[in-house]
Each structure stands twice: as C-alpha cells, then as structure tokens.
Enzyme design. Sequence first.
Site, PDB file in Angstrom:
ATOM      1  N   ASN A   7       0.960  -1.211  -0.119  1.00  0.00           N
ATOM      2  CA  ASN A   7       0.068  -0.031  -0.116  1.00  0.00           C
ATOM      3  C   ASN A   7       0.923   1.257  -0.027  1.00  0.00           C
ATOM      4  O   ASN A   7       1.265   1.621   0.970  1.00  0.00           O
ATOM      5  CB  ASN A   7      -0.763   0.173   1.151  1.00  0.00           C
ATOM      6  CG  ASN A   7      -1.888   1.144   1.481  1.00  0.00           C
ATOM      7  OD1 ASN A   7      -2.066   2.089   0.531  1.00  0.00           O
ATOM      8  ND2 ASN A   7      -2.690   0.964   2.232  1.00  0.00           N
ATOM      9  N   ARG A  90      -2.657  -1.824  -3.514  1.00  0.00           N
ATOM     10  CA  ARG A  90      -3.689  -1.014  -3.193  1.00  0.00           C
ATOM     11  C   ARG A  90      -3.705  -0.102  -4.278  1.00  0.00           C
ATOM     12  O   ARG A  90      -2.586   0.715  -4.395  1.00  0.00           O
ATOM     13  CB  ARG A  90      -3.757  -0.668  -2.001  1.00  0.00           C
ATOM     14  CG  ARG A  90      -4.924   0.340  -1.733  1.00  0.00           C
ATOM     15  CD  ARG A  90      -4.846   1.265  -0.531  1.00  0.00           C
ATOM     16  NE  ARG A  90      -6.027   2.096  -0.072  1.00  0.00           N
ATOM     17  CZ  ARG A  90      -5.997   3.096   0.339  1.00  0.00           C
ATOM     18  NH1 ARG A  90      -4.976   3.439   1.029  1.00  0.00           N
ATOM     19  NH2 ARG A  90      -7.237   3.672   0.437  1.00  0.00           N
ATOM     20  N   HIS A 179     -12.466   3.650  -0.173  1.00  0.00           N
ATOM     21  CA  HIS A 179     -12.461   2.598   1.034  1.00  0.00           C
ATOM     22  C   HIS A 179     -13.309   1.291   0.520  1.00  0.00           C
ATOM     23  O   HIS A 179     -13.582   0.593   1.524  1.00  0.00           O
ATOM     24  CB  HIS A 179     -12.899   3.521   2.345  1.00  0.00           C
ATOM     25  CG  HIS A 179     -12.280   4.338   2.756  1.00  0.00           C
ATOM     26  ND1 HIS A 179     -12.597   5.676   3.601  1.00  0.00           N
ATOM     27  CD2 HIS A 179     -10.912   4.634   3.120  1.00  0.00           C
ATOM     28  CE1 HIS A 179     -11.757   6.355   3.771  1.00  0.00           C
ATOM     29  NE2 HIS A 179     -10.716   5.820   3.584  1.00  0.00           N
ATOM     30  N   ARG A 238      -9.600  16.539   6.506  1.00  0.00           N
ATOM     31  CA  ARG A 238     -10.301  16.800   5.389  1.00  0.00           C
ATOM     32  C   ARG A 238     -11.922  17.465   5.858  1.00  0.00           C
ATOM     33  O   ARG A 238     -12.396  16.846   7.001  1.00  0.00           O
ATOM     34  CB  ARG A 238     -10.586  15.791   4.449  1.00  0.00           C
ATOM     35  CG  ARG A 238      -9.357  15.465   3.750  1.00  0.00           C
ATOM     36  CD  ARG A 238      -9.564  14.337   2.942  1.00  0.00           C
ATOM     37  NE  ARG A 238      -8.801  13.263   3.613  1.00  0.00           N
ATOM     38  CZ  ARG A 238      -8.761  11.702   3.304  1.00  0.00           C
ATOM     39  NH1 ARG A 238      -9.606  11.345   2.196  1.00  0.00           N
ATOM     40  NH2 ARG A 238      -7.946  11.016   3.696  1.00  0.00           N
ATOM     41  N   GLU A 381      -7.571  -4.469   5.276  1.00  0.00           N
ATOM     42  CA  GLU A 381      -7.548  -4.331   3.663  1.00  0.00           C
ATOM     43  C   GLU A 381      -6.519  -5.031   3.194  1.00  0.00           C
ATOM     44  O   GLU A 381      -6.511  -5.497   1.922  1.00  0.00           O
ATOM     45  CB  GLU A 381      -7.244  -2.835   3.577  1.00  0.00           C
ATOM     46  CG  GLU A 381      -8.667  -1.744   3.818  1.00  0.00           C
ATOM     47  CD  GLU A 381      -8.106  -0.380   3.939  1.00  0.00           C
ATOM     48  OE1 GLU A 381      -7.697   0.002   5.133  1.00  0.00           O
ATOM     49  OE2 GLU A 381      -8.537   0.285   3.106  1.00  0.00           O
TER      50      GLU A 381
END
Length: 394
Positions: A7, A90, A179, A238, A381
């Site tokens: 990742n 990823r 996601h 964010r 993940e």
Amino acid sequence: MNILIINSGSSSIKFQLIQMPSEEMICSGLVERIGETDAVLNYKTKSVDLKQTHVIPTHKQGLQIIVDLLLDLENGVISNIKEIQAVGHRVVHGGNSFSNTALVTPEVKQKIQQYAPLAPLHNPSNLEGIYVAEEYFPFAKQIAVFDTAFHQTIPEKARKYAIPNNLYEDQDIQVYGFHGTSHKYVSEKAIEYLQLEKSKIISIHLGNGCSMTAIENGKSIDHSMGFAPTNGLIMGSRSGDIDHSIIFYLVDSLGYSLEEVNTLLTKESGMQGLTGSNDLRDIEKEAAKGNSECILALEMNAYRIKKFIGTYVAVMNGVDAIIFTAGIGENSSLIRKLACRDLDFFGIELDQTKNEERSQELREINSSTSKVKILVVPTNEELEIAKQAFALLT
Ligand code: ADP
C-alpha cells in the site's frame, strides 16, 4: 502462495506478506516519512519487532529496504525473491474502468495514470509502487486492487451529480466512492457472522479518511465520498461536506488561490481545523479535561455520522446492521456512543458496557432489545487484497 501486499502512499509504504489460502501473515511493516531525513521503518514477524530510522529519499529506496529485510539472514522471512509469487497493490482510483481486481498490464498502468488527476495524493504513489515492485520482483504477478471497484454497483440516481449531463457522459464526473476494499471486507464479515441471506448494512469506516457506505445484499448502493475522497464525513484534516459557494467566496472575496483552498480543505480542515490536532486520541483527552472546542468538534463529528445513518436507513428502507471499523471506529467508544445516541426510533440501541469493552475481534455492541445489530469489525484491507489477488490467480 506467498503474496506481498503493498500500500504505497504519498510518503509511506505499508506492506504485509501473506500466505494464501491459509491467510497466515508472515510479516508486516510500514515505512513512514519517505523523503524526509528521518524515515522510520517498522517491521514485525512472529519473532521480530524492529523499529529503525533510515534516510529514505524515494519509494524505490523504501522498497529496496523492505526487500533487503525480507531476505535478511537474521530477521528475514524468505531466502529468494522467487518465493514471492504475487504482489498485490492497493490502488485508490480505478475510475469507471475497473469493477474488479486486475492483473497489471501496460494498459492497466496507463489507466491508473489517466485517473491520477482524480486522486492526486494517491494514484501517482500507487503507480510508483507498481513500477518499483515490477523491478524488484520480476518473477511475481502484479495485481491491482482498486478502492473504487466495490462502488461500481452504485445506481445512477446516486452516482450522478445534478450538473449538465455532458459532464457525466463525456468527462466521467460522478460519484466513485472510496475505502471499497475495507467496506467490502467488513460487510462480508458481518453478513457471515449474522448469517444473513438478505441484508441491509451501513458500514462506517473511520480512520484518517472517513466514509460510510449503504450496502444492500452485499452491494454498495450509496456512499458518502464522491468524485474524490474529500466529501461526506468530517475527517482528520479534510472538511467533508461543505457548501461549495464557500470556495468561490474564499477565492473571489478573500483572495485565496485555488491551491490554497485545496490545501485548506484537505490538510487544514476537519478535526485539525476545529481543534488543532488530527489525532482523535489527543482530542478525546482534551475534551475529557473540559476543552470546549474539542467537545464541540467531537459532537460535530458524530452528528455528521448520525445524519448519514438516517439517510442510509431511508434509502434502504431499513437496516439490519451498522458496522464501525478502522482506527477510530474500532477504538473510540466515545464516537460510537455519540453517533448512536438517540437513534432508538430506528431500533438502534447501544449497550454502553459492551461498547466500552476492548478487543481485536469482531464484536456486537448493541443492547439485547436493539432491533439493529451494531458491530465493531476490525478491518484488514491487506488480507482482502491478498484474497482478491489469490482468487484472480487460481
Ligand atoms: P488510516 O486511514 O491512516 O489507515 P487509521 O485507520 O489507522 O487511519 O486511523 C487513524 C485514526 O484512529 C487516528 O485519528 C487515531 O487517533 C485514531 N485512533 C487510533 N487508536 C485510537 C484509540 N484508542 N482511541 C481513539 N482513536 C484512536
């Protein structure tokens, strides 16, 4: 089959070596602060737990250090790079081109490049990881797993923005969703745990980035992020949803450049903008001491989650289970408590004692009278990427 999962982020590389189909994790690690003079490498196997500081100017050098460690006589886990049969990457943005995992080909790399403007913080580093891995593992199959793939099932009524049609048809401006690997993994775990044949699930992923997905019968049907991983929930730095007229006001009346607005909304807003910290643990500590800014920021954060729960109960006309996952979702009993507060009208009732219990396992935290199951499901993940890569290759 040994599958190395990579990742590759803008300044970090997370990695795991997973044996499939046993799903055994052979080692895991993280290289952080690539590009700085004090990059940090964490590396764990069953018997080793290392933390080292290195100068790592580029991703290429970061991956070289990882490869050296994997092969290291003392701390390594393989004796030859041929023992790694596949590398699973990823990739954040696959646009409309990928509803499934893909074997990396020149065309796939070209598409990842093409979507880079839609995920400028992620796709270029993801692609860099692929190029470097191809060089270091020339015998391994390279597989790309896209965050956006799971959301390709979102129907047009939720996918389209109400802007002129040509921007959707010719320019692909639409909701993509993010996601996806995490939402897919945790919702499948929940469906298996609850043994549901038909299911309505709300998946809440709360990490540094935060998003929610409405999942009906295993398929994503709506999602809180959109064209880019920026809107919806309040995140670490964010803003999530804001009225877009604020952007015009900042530029036209307050003299901000577009780049400054972008930095403001993606790096200086969210919990960071509200409290001065993007780490929820610090914010919770300050709130416990009575810091009113932190208390309000936590209330705002949970209120936004709650609004999306209401929206998704409405769009699915019900809900069987709500899942909390990722760093905050799995660990912050406070955010879970605030987000589930006063939802008994929907049959959503938290058990306060179960909510406070700590565990690394999937667990139920609803009261015995709650109509809706509330689950904490640890996300993984990397394992999901390994499963998808293995499925593609066998
Ligand atoms: P990423 O999106 O980078 O994978 P994570 O899923 O690791 O992020 O989540 C990071 C967030 O989780 C941080 O805001 C951190 O403060 C929060 N977090 C981690 N552990 C705890 C905890 N015990 N209590 C509250 N928040 C936590």
